[in-house]
Design an enzyme around this catalytic site. Structure first.
Site, short mmCIF file in Angstrom:
data_model
loop_
_atom_site.label_atom_id
_atom_site.label_comp_id
_atom_site.label_asym_id
_atom_site.label_seq_id
_atom_site.Cartn_x
_atom_site.Cartn_y
_atom_site.Cartn_z
N LYS A 194 0.69 -1.32 0.04
CA LYS A 194 0.11 0.18 -0.10
C LYS A 194 0.81 1.25 0.17
O LYS A 194 0.59 1.98 -0.62
CB LYS A 194 -0.96 -0.05 1.28
CG LYS A 194 -2.04 -1.18 1.11
CD LYS A 194 -2.93 -1.28 2.34
CE LYS A 194 -3.89 -2.53 2.10
NZ LYS A 194 -4.72 -2.74 3.40
N ASP B 289 -10.75 2.72 4.38
CA ASP B 289 -11.42 1.57 4.14
C ASP B 289 -12.62 1.17 3.62
O ASP B 289 -13.30 0.29 3.43
CB ASP B 289 -10.94 0.52 5.34
CG ASP B 289 -9.35 -0.12 5.21
OD1 ASP B 289 -9.18 -0.74 4.12
OD2 ASP B 289 -8.82 -0.36 6.19
N GLN C 190 -4.84 -1.84 9.79
CA GLN C 190 -4.68 -2.89 9.13
C GLN C 190 -5.47 -4.06 9.96
O GLN C 190 -5.19 -4.47 11.13
CB GLN C 190 -3.24 -3.48 8.73
CG GLN C 190 -3.05 -4.81 7.99
CD GLN C 190 -3.75 -4.73 6.45
OE1 GLN C 190 -3.88 -3.36 6.06
NE2 GLN C 190 -3.96 -5.67 6.01
N1 GUN Z 1 -7.16 -6.97 6.00
C1 GUN Z 1 -7.33 -7.64 4.85
N2 GUN Z 1 -8.00 -6.92 3.80
C2 GUN Z 1 -7.87 -5.79 4.36
C3 GUN Z 1 -8.52 -4.25 4.05
O1 GUN Z 1 -9.04 -4.28 2.99
N3 GUN Z 1 -8.16 -3.39 5.10
C4 GUN Z 1 -7.61 -3.46 6.15
N4 GUN Z 1 -7.58 -2.51 6.87
N5 GUN Z 1 -7.09 -4.69 6.63
C5 GUN Z 1 -7.30 -5.62 5.69
#
Ligand code: GUN
Length: 311
Positions: A65, A132, A109
């Site tokens: 990311k 998100d 996350q």
């Molecule tokens: N863990 C797995 N997929 C995601 C996501 O799209 N966002 C976040 N914050 N954690 C994740």
């Protein structure tokens, strides 16, 4: 962001949808918009990520990311907190980032360690910085069709479908997944496109009889069925001419080679939905930044007007 200038199915070759090419094109658009707005406002968009604990998968995704942000001119900063961080400590950090006007997106996350309640933490993020799209306010917006920040994977799937130039109105979509990150938000995105939506999961009876009815089949089981019989979705479970979107990683749920001959379109793994997911996160950071700066500008204008009457 301006509408994309793409023709129906521009990103497909022989029925195979290249999420990679579509994502590349979108990232070019995002980078151009980031450059334009940074020049206009004098500050670049900024994402802050938080990881609690040492999960290698989380660390890898978050690294990806940050790398993607850098490539399009978005600043990013990461907090790597120890496993024994308390919920209060995490909430205090989020409160500080919520107040920091130089931070436009906050991403915690998942998963979090067991002693921290995910729902409490996600709900503490300012909805306008919740890139998100998991916070209650953004779920509510999605529910009422006024999407602002929507979960990245479902948004990427919807964008792939939109890029095909197919009239989705009234089509039957079957989703094999009911997670809060993929299946549930996707229901709303597809309903908002006037599709008829069926959701299947581990308790569904006679899965093949349902998947065979799908005009659009979206699958995100994400594990092998067995060593001898690895695919959850085999060719006999797919209607002729269906659009098949395989979200599963690192191995697809679909018997790709066999289904490719039946489907009108299919996404590969890798190179299908995967590249779209991080692209949609970048899009959300840009949307959050634009939204916040528009609000700031409105407030600044009021302040100036007010000041001129006072003096
Ligand atoms: N863990 C797995 N997929 C995601 C996501 O799209 N966002 C976040 N914050 N954690 C994740």
């Amino acid at each position: 962001m301006a509408a994309l200038d793409i023709g129906p199915g521009d990103f497909c070759e022989e029925h195979v949808i290249s999420g990679k090419k579509l994502a590349k094109r979108l990232r070019q658009e995002i980078a151009a918009e980031v450059e334009r707005l940074t020049e206009l406002h004098g500050v670049p968009p900024k994402l802050v990520t938080i990881i609690v604990g040492e999960d290698p998968g989380s660390k890898m995704y978050v690294r990806m990311k940050h790398r993607a942000c850098k490539r399009v001119g978005i600043l990013s900063e990461g907090y790597q907190l120890p496993e024994n961080t308390t919920q209060d400590e995490l909430l205090r950090l989020i409160a500080r980032l919520n107040q920091d006007a130089t931070v436009h997106g906050i991403l915690v996350q998942l998963p979090l360690p067991k002693h921290i309640d995910e729902e409490t933490v996600i709900s503490a993020i300012d909805p306008e910085k919740d890139v998100d799209g998991f916070s209650p306010r953004n779920i509510y917006r999605l529910f009422y069709g006024g999407e602002l920040l929507t979960a990245a994977t479902p948004q990427g799937i919807a964008m792939i479908l939109d890029s095909l130039g197919v009239d989705l109105d009234g089509m039957h979509a079957v989703i094999v997944n009911r997670s809060t990150i993929v299946g549930k938000p996707l229901i709303m995105l597809l309903l908002n496109r006037n599709m008829t939506v069926t959701v299947c999961h581990s308790h569904t009876r006679d899965l093949p009889s349902i998947t065979r009815q799908a005009d659009v089949l979206i699958t995100a089981v994400g594990r092998r069925k067995s060593d001898e019989d690895p695919y959850f979705i085999t060719a006999d479970m797919v209607k002729d001419g269906a659009i098949v979107i395989d979200v599963a990683t690192p191995h697809g749920d679909c018997d790709f080679e066999a289904i490719k001959c039946k489907a009108s379109y299919i996404t590969p793994v890798p190179g299908g939905v995967g590249p779209m997911t991080i692209t949609m996160l970048l899009r959300n950071v840009l949307a959050a930044y634009s939204f916040q700066l528009a609000q700031t500008n409105v407030l600044t204008t009021y302040a100036i007007d007010y000041g001129s009457y006072v003096s």
